[in-house]
Design a protein around this motif. Structure first.
Motif, PDB file in Angstrom:
ATOM      1  N   VAL A 232       0.836  -1.207   0.000  1.00  0.00           N
ATOM      2  CA  VAL A 232       0.000   0.000   0.000  1.00  0.00           C
ATOM      3  C   VAL A 232       0.862   1.245   0.000  1.00  0.00           C
ATOM      4  O   VAL A 232       2.013   1.238   0.435  1.00  0.00           O
ATOM      5  CB  VAL A 232      -0.942   0.044   1.231  1.00  0.00           C
ATOM      6  N   ASP A 233       0.303   2.340  -0.515  1.00  0.00           N
ATOM      7  CA  ASP A 233       0.889   3.669  -0.424  1.00  0.00           C
ATOM      8  C   ASP A 233       2.297   3.743  -1.002  1.00  0.00           C
ATOM      9  O   ASP A 233       3.185   4.365  -0.426  1.00  0.00           O
ATOM     10  CB  ASP A 233       0.893   4.147   1.036  1.00  0.00           C
ATOM     11  N   LEU A 234       2.512   3.106  -2.155  1.00  0.00           N
ATOM     12  CA  LEU A 234       3.805   3.244  -2.807  1.00  0.00           C
ATOM     13  C   LEU A 234       4.000   4.684  -3.275  1.00  0.00           C
ATOM     14  O   LEU A 234       3.051   5.345  -3.689  1.00  0.00           O
ATOM     15  CB  LEU A 234       3.888   2.315  -4.019  1.00  0.00           C
ATOM     16  N   PRO A 235       5.235   5.185  -3.229  1.00  0.00           N
ATOM     17  CA  PRO A 235       5.490   6.509  -3.810  1.00  0.00           C
ATOM     18  C   PRO A 235       5.045   6.526  -5.268  1.00  0.00           C
ATOM     19  O   PRO A 235       5.288   5.558  -6.006  1.00  0.00           O
ATOM     20  CB  PRO A 235       7.012   6.645  -3.696  1.00  0.00           C
ATOM     21  N   THR A 236       4.401   7.602  -5.681  1.00  0.00           N
ATOM     22  CA  THR A 236       3.837   7.677  -7.030  1.00  0.00           C
ATOM     23  C   THR A 236       4.152   9.032  -7.651  1.00  0.00           C
ATOM     24  O   THR A 236       4.053  10.066  -6.990  1.00  0.00           O
ATOM     25  CB  THR A 236       2.310   7.477  -6.985  1.00  0.00           C
ATOM     26  N   ILE A 237       4.533   8.996  -8.925  1.00  0.00           N
ATOM     27  CA  ILE A 237       4.685  10.225  -9.696  1.00  0.00           C
ATOM     28  C   ILE A 237       3.842  10.107 -10.960  1.00  0.00           C
ATOM     29  O   ILE A 237       3.451   9.000 -11.357  1.00  0.00           O
ATOM     30  CB  ILE A 237       6.155  10.513 -10.063  1.00  0.00           C
ATOM     31  N   GLY A 238       3.575  11.245 -11.582  1.00  0.00           N
ATOM     32  CA  GLY A 238       2.799  11.254 -12.818  1.00  0.00           C
ATOM     33  C   GLY A 238       2.989  12.575 -13.536  1.00  0.00           C
ATOM     34  O   GLY A 238       3.854  13.388 -13.152  1.00  0.00           O
ATOM     35  N   PRO A 239       2.209  12.838 -14.569  1.00  0.00           N
ATOM     36  CA  PRO A 239       2.345  14.089 -15.322  1.00  0.00           C
ATOM     37  C   PRO A 239       2.248  15.339 -14.459  1.00  0.00           C
ATOM     38  O   PRO A 239       2.954  16.328 -14.700  1.00  0.00           O
ATOM     39  CB  PRO A 239       1.191  14.018 -16.328  1.00  0.00           C
ATOM     40  N   LYS A 240       1.388  15.323 -13.441  1.00  0.00           N
ATOM     41  CA  LYS A 240       1.261  16.482 -12.548  1.00  0.00           C
ATOM     42  C   LYS A 240       2.552  16.728 -11.797  1.00  0.00           C
ATOM     43  O   LYS A 240       2.961  17.880 -11.595  1.00  0.00           O
ATOM     44  CB  LYS A 240       0.104  16.256 -11.562  1.00  0.00           C
ATOM     45  N   THR A 241       3.231  15.646 -11.384  1.00  0.00           N
ATOM     46  CA  THR A 241       4.510  15.791 -10.695  1.00  0.00           C
ATOM     47  C   THR A 241       5.520  16.489 -11.593  1.00  0.00           C
ATOM     48  O   THR A 241       6.244  17.393 -11.161  1.00  0.00           O
ATOM     49  CB  THR A 241       5.062  14.419 -10.275  1.00  0.00           C
ATOM     50  N   VAL A 242       5.574  16.067 -12.855  1.00  0.00           N
ATOM     51  CA  VAL A 242       6.495  16.685 -13.811  1.00  0.00           C
ATOM     52  C   VAL A 242       6.195  18.176 -13.950  1.00  0.00           C
ATOM     53  O   VAL A 242       7.093  19.024 -13.928  1.00  0.00           O
ATOM     54  CB  VAL A 242       6.412  15.987 -15.181  1.00  0.00           C
ATOM     55  N   GLU A 243       4.928  18.507 -14.077  1.00  0.00           N
ATOM     56  CA  GLU A 243       4.522  19.910 -14.221  1.00  0.00           C
ATOM     57  C   GLU A 243       5.003  20.749 -13.045  1.00  0.00           C
ATOM     58  O   GLU A 243       5.546  21.854 -13.218  1.00  0.00           O
ATOM     59  CB  GLU A 243       2.994  19.972 -14.328  1.00  0.00           C
ATOM     60  N   GLN A 266       3.708   6.590 -20.050  1.00  0.00           N
ATOM     61  CA  GLN A 266       4.151   7.191 -21.307  1.00  0.00           C
ATOM     62  C   GLN A 266       4.005   8.706 -21.281  1.00  0.00           C
ATOM     63  O   GLN A 266       4.921   9.438 -21.682  1.00  0.00           O
ATOM     64  CB  GLN A 266       3.378   6.610 -22.489  1.00  0.00           C
ATOM     65  N   ALA A 267       2.863   9.190 -20.793  1.00  0.00           N
ATOM     66  CA  ALA A 267       2.633  10.635 -20.728  1.00  0.00           C
ATOM     67  C   ALA A 267       3.623  11.303 -19.777  1.00  0.00           C
ATOM     68  O   ALA A 267       4.085  12.428 -20.030  1.00  0.00           O
ATOM     69  CB  ALA A 267       1.206  10.923 -20.281  1.00  0.00           C
ATOM     70  N   THR A 268       3.969  10.623 -18.683  1.00  0.00           N
ATOM     71  CA  THR A 268       4.921  11.174 -17.718  1.00  0.00           C
ATOM     72  C   THR A 268       6.311  11.301 -18.327  1.00  0.00           C
ATOM     73  O   THR A 268       6.973  12.343 -18.211  1.00  0.00           O
ATOM     74  CB  THR A 268       4.971  10.293 -16.458  1.00  0.00           C
ATOM     75  N   VAL A 269       6.771  10.233 -18.992  1.00  0.00           N
ATOM     76  CA  VAL A 269       8.094  10.259 -19.616  1.00  0.00           C
ATOM     77  C   VAL A 269       8.144  11.311 -20.732  1.00  0.00           C
ATOM     78  O   VAL A 269       9.109  12.074 -20.848  1.00  0.00           O
ATOM     79  CB  VAL A 269       8.476   8.870 -20.158  1.00  0.00           C
ATOM     80  N   GLU A 270       7.098  11.365 -21.536  1.00  0.00           N
ATOM     81  CA  GLU A 270       7.065  12.342 -22.632  1.00  0.00           C
ATOM     82  C   GLU A 270       7.080  13.774 -22.102  1.00  0.00           C
ATOM     83  O   GLU A 270       7.746  14.654 -22.666  1.00  0.00           O
ATOM     84  CB  GLU A 270       5.824  12.111 -23.495  1.00  0.00           C
ATOM     85  N   ALA A 271       6.349  14.024 -21.001  1.00  0.00           N
ATOM     86  CA  ALA A 271       6.326  15.368 -20.413  1.00  0.00           C
ATOM     87  C   ALA A 271       7.707  15.743 -19.880  1.00  0.00           C
ATOM     88  O   ALA A 271       8.151  16.886 -20.031  1.00  0.00           O
ATOM     89  CB  ALA A 271       5.287  15.433 -19.296  1.00  0.00           C
ATOM     90  N   ALA A 272       8.394  14.781 -19.266  1.00  0.00           N
ATOM     91  CA  ALA A 272       9.740  15.052 -18.760  1.00  0.00           C
ATOM     92  C   ALA A 272      10.701  15.358 -19.906  1.00  0.00           C
ATOM     93  O   ALA A 272      11.466  16.332 -19.849  1.00  0.00           O
ATOM     94  CB  ALA A 272      10.242  13.861 -17.950  1.00  0.00           C
ATOM     95  N   ASP A 273      10.656  14.539 -20.953  1.00  0.00           N
ATOM     96  CA  ASP A 273      11.533  14.767 -22.110  1.00  0.00           C
ATOM     97  C   ASP A 273      11.257  16.124 -22.750  1.00  0.00           C
ATOM     98  O   ASP A 273      12.186  16.871 -23.104  1.00  0.00           O
ATOM     99  CB  ASP A 273      11.326  13.660 -23.147  1.00  0.00           C
TER     100      ASP A 273
END
Length: 292
Positions: A232-243, A266-273
């Motif tokens: 439970v409660d694993l650390p999580t990142i996503g597009p919002k984190t990148v923003e 995919q959206a997270t990696v693309e946003a970072a790139d």
């Protein structure tokens, strides 16, 4: 629903907010499994709620266990965010909830890690097996090394190491899972406000001149707490984190390889790139001074 047949080993997804419940359901159905989806009322998003088998409030725990038993679900995955703890009055609901009230109230006490451990206990005492992402959808976990096109430099890796030390200390105290280091010093630690607001504080420090470094510098690290139950409660990142990392002017993000989730990968990696920041999976077994 994500429906089909109801196999004996059907997994129940107890779905909070965010995109992860949908992604897990899609992984399971993509390989022919049929999850039972139970949304947490007030948390599950509208799209997922339409596909759920049931949406239940905190005061309907008796109904939840009855549904799991009726559908022969012995495995349970708790997935998605929960914006806040239920208060004592919100769990006063059906008869099944009232019968379990002493255990439920006990579970509401303590820190976040204590709370989650006790929630697992509520299921286990009823005979259910609580599983983790690594058991049912390991492909959603972060891989090790550079995850996008941008590679961290030596300065970033030094900040990464420092922020990782900080998250380990935070975890020992059951406070948070994230820290930001910049230019050889820790500038922000995650508290009860969560990662997003911590990153907004970093952005505000730049705007007000408290941070004077120019260009992209500094690293956000999100890491599981030492000894944390990874179900439970694993650390999580996503597009919002990148923003938010971009707004804070940081150089990149690092998470535990195999111990953190990347929502909308995919959206997270693309946003970072696209924004010129790195994503990095920390491999603990190899982590002395991390090398990109």
């Amino acid at each position: 629903m994500f429906g089909g047949s109801e196999p004996e080993n059907q997994v129940a997804l107890i779905a909070g907010n965010g995109a992860l419940p949908r992604q897990v359901a899609e992984v399971l159905t993509g390989r022919g499994d049929t999850p039972l989806i139970v949304g947490i009322k007030g948390e599950i998003d509208a799209e997922m709620a339409e596909k759920a088998d049931a949406v239940l409030g905190w005061g309907e725990i008796g109904r939840l266990f009855n549904l799991l038993t009726k559908r022969r679900c012995r495995k349970v995955l708790l997935i998605g965010g929960v914006r806040g703890r239920p208060d004592y009055t919100s769990v006063l609901g059906d008869i099944g909830t009232l019968k379990r009230l002493p255990r439920i109230i006990k579970a509401l006490r303590g820190g976040d890690d204590s709370l989650l451990t006790k929630v697992i206990g509520l299921f286990e005492v009823e005979g259910f097996q609580v599983v983790g992402i690594h058991d049912v959808a390991p492909e959603l976990l972060a891989k090790g090394g550079v995850l996008g096109k941008i590679k961290p430099d030596e300065i970033a890796m030094a900040d990464l190491d420092l922020a990782l030390q900080a998250t380990d200390r935070l975890g020992e105290l059951d406070i948070g899972q994230a820290a930001v280091a910049m230019g050889g010093r820790v500038i922000a630690l995650e508290g009860a406000e969560g990662t997003d607001l911590m990153l907004q504080r970093c952005a505000d420090m730049r705007k007000t001149g408290r941070i004077r470094q120019k260009g992209k510098i500094g690293v956000l690290v999100k890491s599981a707490k030492p000894g944390q139950d990874l179900r439970v409660d694993l650390p999580t990142i996503g597009p919002k984190t990148v923003e938010l990392v971009v707004e804070a002017g940081l150089a990149g993000i690092a998470v535990d390889a195999g111990g953190a989730l990347i929502s909308e990968h995919q959206a997270t990696v693309e946003a970072a790139d696209r924004n010129g920041i790195f994503l990095f999976g920390i491999e603990r077994a190899q982590h002395g001074k991390s090398t990109p």
